[in-house]
Motif scaffolding. Structure first.
Motif, PDB file in Angstrom:
ATOM      1  N   ASP A  83       0.211   5.683  -0.550  1.00 37.41           N
ATOM      2  CA  ASP A  83       1.583   6.185  -0.404  1.00 37.41           C
ATOM      3  C   ASP A  83       1.853   6.615   1.031  1.00 37.41           C
ATOM      4  N   ALA A  84       0.890   7.328   1.597  1.00 37.21           N
ATOM      5  CA  ALA A  84       1.056   7.803   2.973  1.00 37.21           C
ATOM      6  C   ALA A  84       1.198   6.627   3.929  1.00 37.21           C
ATOM      7  N   LEU A  85       0.420   5.582   3.673  1.00 41.12           N
ATOM      8  CA  LEU A  85       0.474   4.406   4.540  1.00 41.12           C
ATOM      9  C   LEU A  85       1.832   3.711   4.456  1.00 41.12           C
ATOM     10  N   SER A  86       2.365   3.606   3.232  1.00 41.20           N
ATOM     11  CA  SER A  86       3.667   2.936   3.130  1.00 41.20           C
ATOM     12  C   SER A  86       4.751   3.747   3.813  1.00 41.20           C
ATOM     13  N   ALA A  87       4.584   5.077   3.800  1.00 39.74           N
ATOM     14  CA  ALA A  87       5.565   5.905   4.497  1.00 39.74           C
ATOM     15  C   ALA A  87       5.439   5.729   6.012  1.00 39.74           C
ATOM     16  N   LEU A  88       4.227   5.636   6.492  1.00 37.29           N
ATOM     17  CA  LEU A  88       3.997   5.498   7.929  1.00 37.29           C
ATOM     18  C   LEU A  88       4.380   4.126   8.450  1.00 37.29           C
ATOM     19  N   PHE A  89       4.055   3.111   7.649  1.00 34.31           N
ATOM     20  CA  PHE A  89       4.264   1.736   8.102  1.00 34.31           C
ATOM     21  C   PHE A  89       5.103   0.985   7.078  1.00 34.31           C
ATOM     22  N   PRO A  90       6.423   1.034   7.249  1.00 35.01           N
ATOM     23  CA  PRO A  90       7.325   0.436   6.257  1.00 35.01           C
ATOM     24  C   PRO A  90       7.041  -1.034   6.005  1.00 35.01           C
ATOM     25  N   GLN A  91       6.475  -1.721   6.994  1.00 40.09           N
ATOM     26  CA  GLN A  91       6.231  -3.151   6.792  1.00 40.09           C
ATOM     27  C   GLN A  91       5.200  -3.405   5.686  1.00 40.09           C
ATOM     28  N   LEU A  92       4.408  -2.378   5.344  1.00 41.37           N
ATOM     29  CA  LEU A  92       3.413  -2.546   4.280  1.00 41.37           C
ATOM     30  C   LEU A  92       4.060  -2.615   2.902  1.00 41.37           C
ATOM     31  N   ALA A  93       5.261  -2.112   2.792  1.00 38.66           N
ATOM     32  CA  ALA A  93       5.936  -2.128   1.500  1.00 38.66           C
ATOM     33  C   ALA A  93       6.114  -3.555   0.994  1.00 38.66           C
TER      34      ALA A  93
END
Length: 584
Positions: free
Chosen positions: A13-23
RNA sequence: GGUCCCGUAGCUCAACUGGAUAGAGCAAUUGACUUCUAAUCAAUAGGUUGCAGGUUCGAGUCCUGCCGGGAUCGCCA
């Protein structure tokens, strides 16, 4: 509940917040792992997320780690975060996270370690499947235990699962078997039969069946055509053989859900015919010739055209024959039909457990599975290597002729089901195994079965002692759940909880890899941690479980002991090994 | 000859599907029993992961080629 899975999802979750392209690329968020570092000095949990994602994010691992570590530091229960080496993020959890795991384990009890939700799909585990021509021997034992433990493991992980036995009752050897029984029948009627002719089954286990037939039919069978008599007794003999086999399996606490007869696949309206028709429509069957095997041409090789399945389209090394020279179906043809039958019954995951001598069969089975399901079913073939029986370190040779033939029943009778099961599982399935009678029956720590069961019995004895010494103290599970777990702050206590907390992820990994031996190694490790903590109570009396003067800490410790006992019990349950409350 | 499995401490084996300084047990040495069943525990020592290359931030793990051990090799099941 699995702590590691929990933090994995928080980090995702933290990663998707930090790096929107991961969504847009959820598969990337499944590529990193959260696991205990090999070296405990690195902390409780470690993730390689920054390194795994560096390339897709076109950034460098340290930079990602810096950003991620800051987020992780804000999570509940994280006491410290640091970045190490090429970009590992190491985390240390607060003591209360571990302490709370005790309450979690005790609350979930027999369900602790199971995933929250059932995975989709149906699993079929086919194992044993020995020819019904006699009792099971030692060679069958490993596959039997492995298959059953794997089935238990997957059932524990909430798979919809069926344990199946494929009865090879259609081949010629059943006729040979019936012929052998006919001799014993004659013998039972008082006729002299002399030596059992070569090619027939000489085993003494057929004697009682001959006698049974004599009791049932008198000399009726002698007065009819031999072929007719054999046809008449075939189903009876088959029943008797399966009875023997099931009795042996029961000794090991193995019970299949379904016994599937190969015979039902044959015949005009049978699955083999239907499957072959279907394969023809798919263009996967043709008339052709095969190259003789290189380097070793069989003497009776005849170069003839035959009906072949295009196994090479699905990864096999050569195409495979479907029809024998006498016009009947090959064993493999029946097997293809069987796999299609399984697929049509909804089993999209099919596990087949085979002995080492069938290793060469793996590719064609996988090919068959793919072909008959249009690629939708996954066939996993697990090969069990040989077992070497030893006595005093010397090979215990067995041969049918010398009468020193060891059956599965003999083995279980001598050492008991727990020993057979645990020893067979305390080893990767694809590596050979030494089974030394002297080691596995010893009551020392050399013997891992005993060692683990002793840990469970010790845990139970703590409760017996508590009841005896503190009769007024309520030590019910409900009372344990009210214990003050924050008192358990000694490093030795936290260590033990950490090991117990690994169980969920060990189960998940073992399930995914179809490797029940991981549970056996894990339970051994947990037993070891428990024994170690136990002994600490000798050097440091304040660490003893039962403390007559301080009932508060006693209750907390009992909560810890019960959690450990529960995990030991859950592990042993998966392995199908008993968890004794007391050793005799 | 083809295919598959194995090769990790003196011995028996792990290593969580590619992670950090490769871990346990046995055997060896040293220590802990008026016990919560010592049926156990603690400490020391032990390694070129068969050999040689390759892939990459990183290899016991993946790829290629060798060496050694095992299994198997149209129509048996």
């Amino acid at each position: 509940m699995d702590l590691f899975a929990l933090y994995q999802s928080r980090i995702a979750d933290a990663l998707s917040a930090l790096f929107p392209q991961l969504a847009d690329a959820p598969e990337l968020l499944r590529r990193f792992v959260v696991e205990p570092p090999r070296d405990a000095s690195h902390g409780d949990m470690s993730t390689n997320a920054a390194m795994v994602l560096a390339k897709p994010l076109k950034s460098n691992p340290r930079a990602i780690a810096e950003q991620l570590a800051e987020k992780i530091g804000e999570f509940d229960g994280i006491e410290a975060v640091d970045i190490a080496g090429p970009g590992f993020i190491n985390m240390r959890l607060a003591a209360n996270v571990w302490q709370d795991m005790i309450a979690t384990i005790n609350a979930e009890s027999a369900d602790y370690g199971r995933p929250k939700e059932a995975p989709s799909g149906k699993v079929n585990v086919e194992f044993v499947s020995a020819n019904p021509t006699g009792p099971l021997h030692v060679g069958h034992t490993r596959g039997t235990v492995f298959g059953d433990a794997l089935a238990r493991l997957m059932a524990f992980s909430r798979y919809d699962l069926s344990k199946e036995y494929y009865i090879n009752d259609a081949g010629g050897q059943i006729g040979v078997l019936a012929k052998s029984v006919m001799l014993r029948y004659c013998e039972a009627l008082g006729h002299e039969i002399g030596e059992i002719p070569k090619g027939l089954y000489p085993g003494a286990y057929l004697v009682p069946i001959g006698k049974k037939l004599a009791d049932q039919f008198g000399d009726e069978l002698l007065n009819m055509d031999e072929a007719a008599a054999i046809d008449k007794i075939k189903p009876i003999v088959l029943d008797e053989m399966m009875g023997l086999i099931k009795a042996d399996l029961a000794k090991l606490n193995v019970h299949h859900d379904h016994f599937f007869s190969e015979k039902q696949l044959h015949g005009e309206d049978g699955d083999i015919r239907k499957t072959l028709d279907w394969l023809r429509e798919e263009g996967l069957v043709y008339q052709g010739t095969l190259e003789p095997p290189k380097g070793k041409t069989p003497e009776d090789w005849e170069d003839r055209e035959q009906t072949l399945f295009k196994a090479t389209d699905f990864g096999d090394d050569t195409d495979r024959a479907l029809v024998k020279s006498d016009g009947s179906y090959t064993y493999f043809a029946a097997d293809i039909a069987y796999h299609r039958n399984k697929y049509l019954r909804g089993f999209n995951e099919q596990i087949v457990v085979l002995g080492a001598d069938h290793a060469g069969y793996v590719k064609r089975l996988k090919a068959a599975g793919k072909a008959v399901s249009g690629g939708e079913a996954n066939v996993d073939v697990k090969i069990c290597q040989l077992v070497n029986l030893l006595r005093n370190g010397e090979p215990a040779k067995m041969s049918k002729r010398a009468g020193t033939f060891v059956t599965l029943g003999d083995l279980v009778d001598e050492v008991g089901p727990d020993v057979v099961r645990f020893i067979m599982l305390f080893r990767r399935n694809d590596a050979p195994l030494d089974f030394d009678f002297d080691v596995v029956t010893a009551q020392t720590r050399d013997n891992p079965v005993f060692y683990v069961q002793y840990a469970h019995a010790r845990a139970c004895s703590v409760f017996r002692n508590a009841k005896r010494d503190l009769p007024d103290l309520d030590i019910s599970l409900a009372a344990l759940q009210k214990a003050d777990l924050s008192l358990l702050n000694d490093p030795a206590e936290i260590e033990l909880i950490k090991v117990a907390s690994q169980f969920s992820r060990v189960v998940a990994g073992a399930t995914e890899a179809h490797e029940p031996h991981r549970i056996a190694f894990y339970v051994h490790e947990l037993a070891s941690a428990f024994h170690a903590f136990w002994t600490k109570g000798k050097e440091r009396p304040e660490l003893r479980f039962v403390n007559l003067d301080e009932q508060t800490i006693t209750l907390s410790r009992l909560a810890l002991v019960n959690a450990v006992r529960q995990v030991l019990a859950n592990s042993l349950e998966i392995l199908g090994v008993s968890a004794p409350e007391e050793l005799s």
